[in-house]
Design a protein around this motif. Sequence first.
Motif, PDB file in Angstrom:
ATOM      1  N   LEU A   1       0.788  -1.232   0.000  1.00 27.00           N
ATOM      2  CA  LEU A   1       0.000   0.000   0.000  1.00 27.00           C
ATOM      3  C   LEU A   1       0.828   1.293   0.000  1.00 27.00           C
ATOM      4  CD1 LEU A   1      -2.923  -1.115   2.328  1.00 27.00           C
ATOM      5  CD2 LEU A   1      -2.983  -0.794  -0.154  1.00 27.00           C
ATOM      6  N   PRO A   2       1.978   1.350   0.684  1.00 22.65           N
ATOM      7  CA  PRO A   2       2.731   2.607   0.673  1.00 22.65           C
ATOM      8  C   PRO A   2       3.258   3.037  -0.696  1.00 22.65           C
ATOM      9  CG  PRO A   2       3.367   1.311   2.572  1.00 22.65           C
ATOM     10  CD  PRO A   2       2.509   0.424   1.702  1.00 22.65           C
ATOM     11  N   THR A   3       3.399   2.075  -1.631  1.00 25.16           N
ATOM     12  CA  THR A   3       3.960   2.421  -2.950  1.00 25.16           C
ATOM     13  C   THR A   3       3.083   2.002  -4.130  1.00 25.16           C
ATOM     14  OG1 THR A   3       5.157   0.338  -3.138  1.00 25.16           O
ATOM     15  CG2 THR A   3       6.324   2.187  -2.098  1.00 25.16           C
ATOM     16  N   GLY A   4       2.079   1.160  -3.903  1.00 27.43           N
ATOM     17  CA  GLY A   4       1.275   0.642  -4.999  1.00 27.43           C
ATOM     18  C   GLY A   4       1.981  -0.441  -5.790  1.00 27.43           C
ATOM     19  N   GLU A   5       3.057  -0.981  -5.246  1.00 24.41           N
ATOM     20  CA  GLU A   5       3.833  -2.020  -5.926  1.00 24.41           C
ATOM     21  C   GLU A   5       3.220  -3.389  -5.668  1.00 24.41           C
ATOM     22  OE1 GLU A   5       7.876  -2.099  -4.614  1.00 24.41           O
ATOM     23  OE2 GLU A   5       8.399  -3.775  -5.903  1.00 24.41           O
ATOM     24  N   PHE A   6       3.119  -4.189  -6.726  1.00 21.07           N
ATOM     25  CA  PHE A   6       2.627  -5.562  -6.610  1.00 21.07           C
ATOM     26  C   PHE A   6       3.826  -6.496  -6.506  1.00 21.07           C
ATOM     27  CE2 PHE A   6      -0.820  -3.225  -8.351  1.00 21.07           C
ATOM     28  CZ  PHE A   6      -1.954  -3.839  -7.852  1.00 21.07           C
ATOM     29  N   TYR A   7       3.689  -7.540  -5.693  1.00 21.51           N
ATOM     30  CA  TYR A   7       4.790  -8.478  -5.546  1.00 21.51           C
ATOM     31  C   TYR A   7       4.260  -9.883  -5.305  1.00 21.51           C
ATOM     32  CZ  TYR A   7       3.932  -8.042  -0.487  1.00 21.51           C
ATOM     33  OH  TYR A   7       3.355  -8.035   0.760  1.00 21.51           O
ATOM     34  N   GLY A   8       5.047 -10.872  -5.700  1.00 24.69           N
ATOM     35  CA  GLY A   8       4.694 -12.263  -5.502  1.00 24.69           C
ATOM     36  C   GLY A   8       5.432 -12.824  -4.309  1.00 24.69           C
ATOM     37  N   ALA A   9       4.756 -13.660  -3.560  1.00 25.74           N
ATOM     38  CA  ALA A   9       5.367 -14.262  -2.373  1.00 25.74           C
ATOM     39  C   ALA A   9       4.722 -15.605  -2.111  1.00 25.74           C
ATOM     40  CB  ALA A   9       5.178 -13.354  -1.164  1.00 25.74           C
ATOM     41  N   LYS A  10       5.308 -16.328  -1.180  1.00 26.86           N
ATOM     42  CA  LYS A  10       4.685 -17.572  -0.752  1.00 26.86           C
ATOM     43  C   LYS A  10       3.405 -17.224  -0.016  1.00 26.86           C
ATOM     44  CE  LYS A  10       9.001 -20.057  -0.151  1.00 26.86           C
ATOM     45  NZ  LYS A  10       9.906 -20.667   0.829  1.00 26.86           N
ATOM     46  N   PRO A  11       2.362 -18.027  -0.180  1.00 23.73           N
ATOM     47  CA  PRO A  11       1.115 -17.739   0.539  1.00 23.73           C
ATOM     48  C   PRO A  11       1.289 -17.897   2.040  1.00 23.73           C
ATOM     49  CG  PRO A  11       0.939 -19.796  -0.646  1.00 23.73           C
ATOM     50  CD  PRO A  11       2.257 -19.197  -1.025  1.00 23.73           C
ATOM     51  N   PRO A  12       0.492 -17.176   2.809  1.00 22.59           N
ATOM     52  CA  PRO A  12       0.568 -17.347   4.261  1.00 22.59           C
ATOM     53  C   PRO A  12       0.138 -18.752   4.655  1.00 22.59           C
ATOM     54  CG  PRO A  12      -1.338 -16.035   3.663  1.00 22.59           C
ATOM     55  CD  PRO A  12      -0.553 -16.276   2.406  1.00 22.59           C
ATOM     56  N   PRO A  13       0.531 -19.218   5.842  1.00 23.87           N
ATOM     57  CA  PRO A  13       0.116 -20.572   6.256  1.00 23.87           C
ATOM     58  C   PRO A  13      -1.402 -20.673   6.343  1.00 23.87           C
ATOM     59  CG  PRO A  13       1.185 -19.398   8.050  1.00 23.87           C
ATOM     60  CD  PRO A  13       1.321 -18.539   6.836  1.00 23.87           C
ATOM     61  N   SER A  14      -1.931 -21.830   5.971  1.00 20.42           N
ATOM     62  CA  SER A  14      -3.386 -22.003   5.961  1.00 20.42           C
ATOM     63  C   SER A  14      -3.920 -22.291   7.360  1.00 20.42           C
ATOM     64  CB  SER A  14      -3.791 -23.127   5.003  1.00 20.42           C
ATOM     65  OG  SER A  14      -3.164 -24.323   5.393  1.00 20.42           O
ATOM     66  N   GLY A  15      -3.049 -22.600   8.288  1.00 18.04           N
ATOM     67  CA  GLY A  15      -3.485 -22.882   9.643  1.00 18.04           C
ATOM     68  C   GLY A  15      -2.298 -23.189  10.531  1.00 18.04           C
ATOM     69  N   LEU A  16      -2.550 -23.304  11.774  1.00 16.35           N
ATOM     70  CA  LEU A  16      -1.476 -23.622  12.714  1.00 16.35           C
ATOM     71  C   LEU A  16      -1.523 -25.103  13.050  1.00 16.35           C
ATOM     72  CD1 LEU A  16      -1.876 -20.590  15.121  1.00 16.35           C
ATOM     73  CD2 LEU A  16      -0.209 -20.858  13.287  1.00 16.35           C
ATOM     74  N   ARG A  17      -0.361 -25.689  13.219  1.00 13.68           N
ATOM     75  CA  ARG A  17      -0.285 -27.107  13.577  1.00 13.68           C
ATOM     76  C   ARG A  17       0.290 -27.230  14.982  1.00 13.68           C
ATOM     77  NH1 ARG A  17       2.563 -28.454   8.110  1.00 13.68           N
ATOM     78  NH2 ARG A  17       0.770 -28.521   6.750  1.00 13.68           N
ATOM     79  N   ARG A  18      -0.216 -28.183  15.717  1.00 15.04           N
ATOM     80  CA  ARG A  18       0.354 -28.459  17.037  1.00 15.04           C
ATOM     81  C   ARG A  18       1.643 -29.220  16.875  1.00 15.04           C
ATOM     82  NH1 ARG A  18      -4.026 -29.902  21.529  1.00 15.04           N
ATOM     83  NH2 ARG A  18      -5.347 -28.097  21.217  1.00 15.04           N
ATOM     84  N   ARG A  19       2.549 -28.999  17.807  1.00 15.78           N
ATOM     85  CA  ARG A  19       3.815 -29.741  17.788  1.00 15.78           C
ATOM     86  C   ARG A  19       3.617 -31.139  18.315  1.00 15.78           C
ATOM     87  NH1 ARG A  19       8.694 -25.812  19.431  1.00 15.78           N
ATOM     88  NH2 ARG A  19       8.130 -24.130  18.071  1.00 15.78           N
TER      89      ARG A  19
END
Length: 97
Positions: free
Chosen positions: A79-97
Motif C-alpha cells: 500500500l505505501p507504494t502501490g507495488e505488486f509483488y509475488g510471495a509464498k502464501p501465508p500458512p493455511s493454519g497452525l499445527r500443534r507440535r
Amino acid sequence: MTSSLPTFPQGLRSTFDVVSQTGAVGNKTWVVRDLNSQVDYQLEPSTIKGWEIAAENPTHSHGPSIIVTLKPSMVAMFLPTGEFYGAKPPPSGLRRR
C-alpha cells in the motif's frame, strides 16, 4: 457501486488506502484510494492477469499490504507504494507440535 469505478491501472505508483473490500481472502474485490489524487480504483484478481509481478523484497515487510490473489501463487499489493509483488502464501493454519 464498485462497477462504475476505474480498474486499477498497471504501473501506477502512489500511496493507497483501502476504502472497502468484498469477498474471501485471495478472491476479493478491493476499492483502493490513491491518496495523492484522491481517485478510487477497483482491484480484483482478474485486474492483474498477465502482469509481470516482481518477487517480494525486504521493503514489503515494513508496511501494510493486501492480498490480491492466492492462485496460482500469492500476489500482494504494498500500500505505501502501490507495488505488486509475488510471495509464498501465508500458512493455511497452525499445527500443534
